[in-house]
Design an enzyme around this catalytic site. Structure first.
Site, short mmCIF file in Angstrom:
data_model
loop_
_atom_site.label_atom_id
_atom_site.label_comp_id
_atom_site.label_asym_id
_atom_site.label_seq_id
_atom_site.Cartn_x
_atom_site.Cartn_y
_atom_site.Cartn_z
N HIS A 69 -14.45 0.86 -0.57
CA HIS A 69 -13.33 0.00 -0.18
C HIS A 69 -12.23 0.75 0.55
CE1 HIS A 69 -14.64 -3.07 -3.51
NE2 HIS A 69 -15.39 -3.12 -2.44
N ASP B 2 -8.23 5.45 -4.51
CA ASP B 2 -7.51 6.69 -4.84
C ASP B 2 -8.39 7.90 -4.55
OD1 ASP B 2 -9.10 7.49 -7.19
OD2 ASP B 2 -8.15 5.85 -8.27
N TYR C 191 0.83 -1.22 0.00
CA TYR C 191 0.00 0.00 0.00
C TYR C 191 0.86 1.27 0.00
CZ TYR C 191 -4.15 -2.78 0.11
OH TYR C 191 -5.14 -3.66 -0.26
N ASN D 32 -12.84 2.57 -5.77
CA ASN D 32 -11.42 2.95 -5.83
C ASN D 32 -10.95 3.56 -4.52
OD1 ASN D 32 -11.62 2.10 -8.42
ND2 ASN D 32 -11.66 4.13 -9.35
P1 OAD Z 1 -11.16 -4.74 -12.16
O1 OAD Z 1 -9.70 -4.71 -12.41
O2 OAD Z 1 -11.78 -6.04 -11.76
O3 OAD Z 1 -11.95 -4.23 -13.45
C1 OAD Z 1 -11.52 -3.11 -14.16
C2 OAD Z 1 -12.49 -2.81 -15.27
O4 OAD Z 1 -12.05 -1.61 -15.89
C3 OAD Z 1 -12.58 -3.87 -16.36
O5 OAD Z 1 -13.93 -4.13 -16.69
C4 OAD Z 1 -11.85 -3.22 -17.55
O6 OAD Z 1 -12.36 -3.63 -18.82
C5 OAD Z 1 -12.14 -1.76 -17.30
N1 OAD Z 1 -11.19 -0.81 -17.92
C6 OAD Z 1 -9.90 -1.00 -18.31
N2 OAD Z 1 -9.39 0.14 -18.84
C7 OAD Z 1 -10.38 1.06 -18.79
C8 OAD Z 1 -10.48 2.43 -19.18
N3 OAD Z 1 -9.45 3.07 -19.74
N4 OAD Z 1 -11.65 3.08 -18.97
C9 OAD Z 1 -12.70 2.43 -18.42
N5 OAD Z 1 -12.67 1.14 -18.03
C10 OAD Z 1 -11.53 0.46 -18.21
O7 OAD Z 1 -11.46 -3.58 -11.07
P2 OAD Z 1 -12.70 -3.38 -10.12
O8 OAD Z 1 -13.95 -3.92 -10.72
O9 OAD Z 1 -12.69 -1.97 -9.67
O10 OAD Z 1 -10.79 -4.29 -4.05
O11 OAD Z 1 -12.31 -4.30 -8.89
C11 OAD Z 1 -13.13 -4.34 -7.75
C12 OAD Z 1 -12.32 -4.54 -6.50
O12 OAD Z 1 -11.46 -5.67 -6.66
C13 OAD Z 1 -11.34 -3.41 -6.20
O13 OAD Z 1 -11.97 -2.35 -5.50
C14 OAD Z 1 -10.29 -4.07 -5.37
C15 OAD Z 1 -10.12 -5.36 -6.17
O14 OAD Z 1 -9.64 -6.43 -5.53
C16 OAD Z 1 -9.91 -4.43 -3.03
O15 OAD Z 1 -8.71 -4.46 -3.18
C17 OAD Z 1 -10.56 -4.56 -1.68
#
Ligand code: OAD
Length: 230
Positions: free
Chosen positions: A107, A92, A56, A90
């Site tokens: 989160h 951030d 982190y 997120n």
């Molecule tokens: P993921 O990494 O699972 O998904 C990211 C999504 O962003 C995917 O659907 C991609 O297609 C999309 N993506 C990629 N580039 C992009 C762009 N330029 N613009 C828009 N979309 C884009 O991330 P999350 O769904 O946020 O939790 O993951 C959920 C949680 O899992 C996070 O909060 C984190 C992680 O483990 C913890 O760490 C507790």
């Protein structure tokens, strides 16, 4: 003055991808390099605190160098026309730095630390490291203010409340793999249009009509604005 419609956004890691912050599950994502259970779970913390703190600290240093992208800025601009509420997975602070004012972090937040013994003791740390031996006022080790796998999501009740009052619902940059966040769309009224901005295909539960904008966050928010007649 006319009442502004309530527009609710659920954002995920893809929202910040164009700011240079890596997503989790894409190719090249963080969970390819790190074992999620080692660095982002309560059992990982109990096993190896130094590793978790280092992980982190690195995320926080990267965040300090990142800047909000046109997608974050576009959502902040939408506040002129809508009552915008952002629910973000997120950790951030790019929505805040772009100027959005109503943001719920499901989160946790990278720029905060909290006591590992008393969750009510939360401290703003900015972009500073948390080191082994850094303690809260009651003497217990400080930990990142992050919701890890295996922990409850305290902001979920408020998120459900916000989602259930949405008049427009927008999902941006999340693979919808992680619950309970992914289930929020189930609380959105069935008459409400759901927009989905993502360059990849994402499965939205509940078999509802979704208006897909197959773009990255910056271009996608611009398209959203035209669809909202702005
Ligand atoms: P993921 O990494 O699972 O998904 C990211 C999504 O962003 C995917 O659907 C991609 O297609 C999309 N993506 C990629 N580039 C992009 C762009 N330029 N613009 C828009 N979309 C884009 O991330 P999350 O769904 O946020 O939790 O993951 C959920 C949680 O899992 C996070 O909060 C984190 C992680 O483990 C913890 O760490 C507790």
């Amino acid at each position: 003055m006319e009442r502004k419609k309530r527009l609710v956004v659920l954002s995920g890691a893809g929202m910040s991808a164009e700011s240079g912050i890596r997503t989790f599950r894409d190719s090249g994502g963080l969970w390819e390099e790190y074992d999620v259970m080692e660095v982002a779970s309560i059992t990982g913390w109990q096993k190896n605190r130094d590793l978790v703190l280092r992980f982190y600290n690195e995320r926080r240093r990267q965040l300090e160098k990142a800047v909000p992208n046109e997608g974050h800025k576009g959502l902040a601009d939408l506040e002129k026309y809508f009552d915008v509420h952002i629910i973000t997975q997120n950790v951030d602070n790019l929505h805040e730095r772009a100027g959005s004012t109503k943001i719920l972090h499901l989160h946790g937040e990278l720029t905060k630390a909290r006591s590992s013994a008393d969750p009510s003791l939360v401290y703003d740390i900015g972009y500073r490291d948390i080191n082994p031996g850094d303690r809260c006022e009651k003497g217990s080790q400080l930990r990142p203010h992050i919701v890890w796998f295996g922990e409850p999501v305290p902001a979920m009740d408020e998120a459900v409340q916000i989602a259930s009052q949405a008049e427009i619902f927008v999902i941006i940059g999340t693979s919808l793999n992680v619950y309970p966040a992914a289930g929020l769309v189930n609380y959105v009224s069935s008459e409400v249009t759901v927009f989905l901005i993502d360059p990849s295909e994402v499965y939205v539960p509940a078999g509802r009509r979704v208006e897909v904008i197959k773009e990255g966050a910056s271009a996608g928010v611009a398209v959203l604005k035209t669809k909202l007649n702005l």
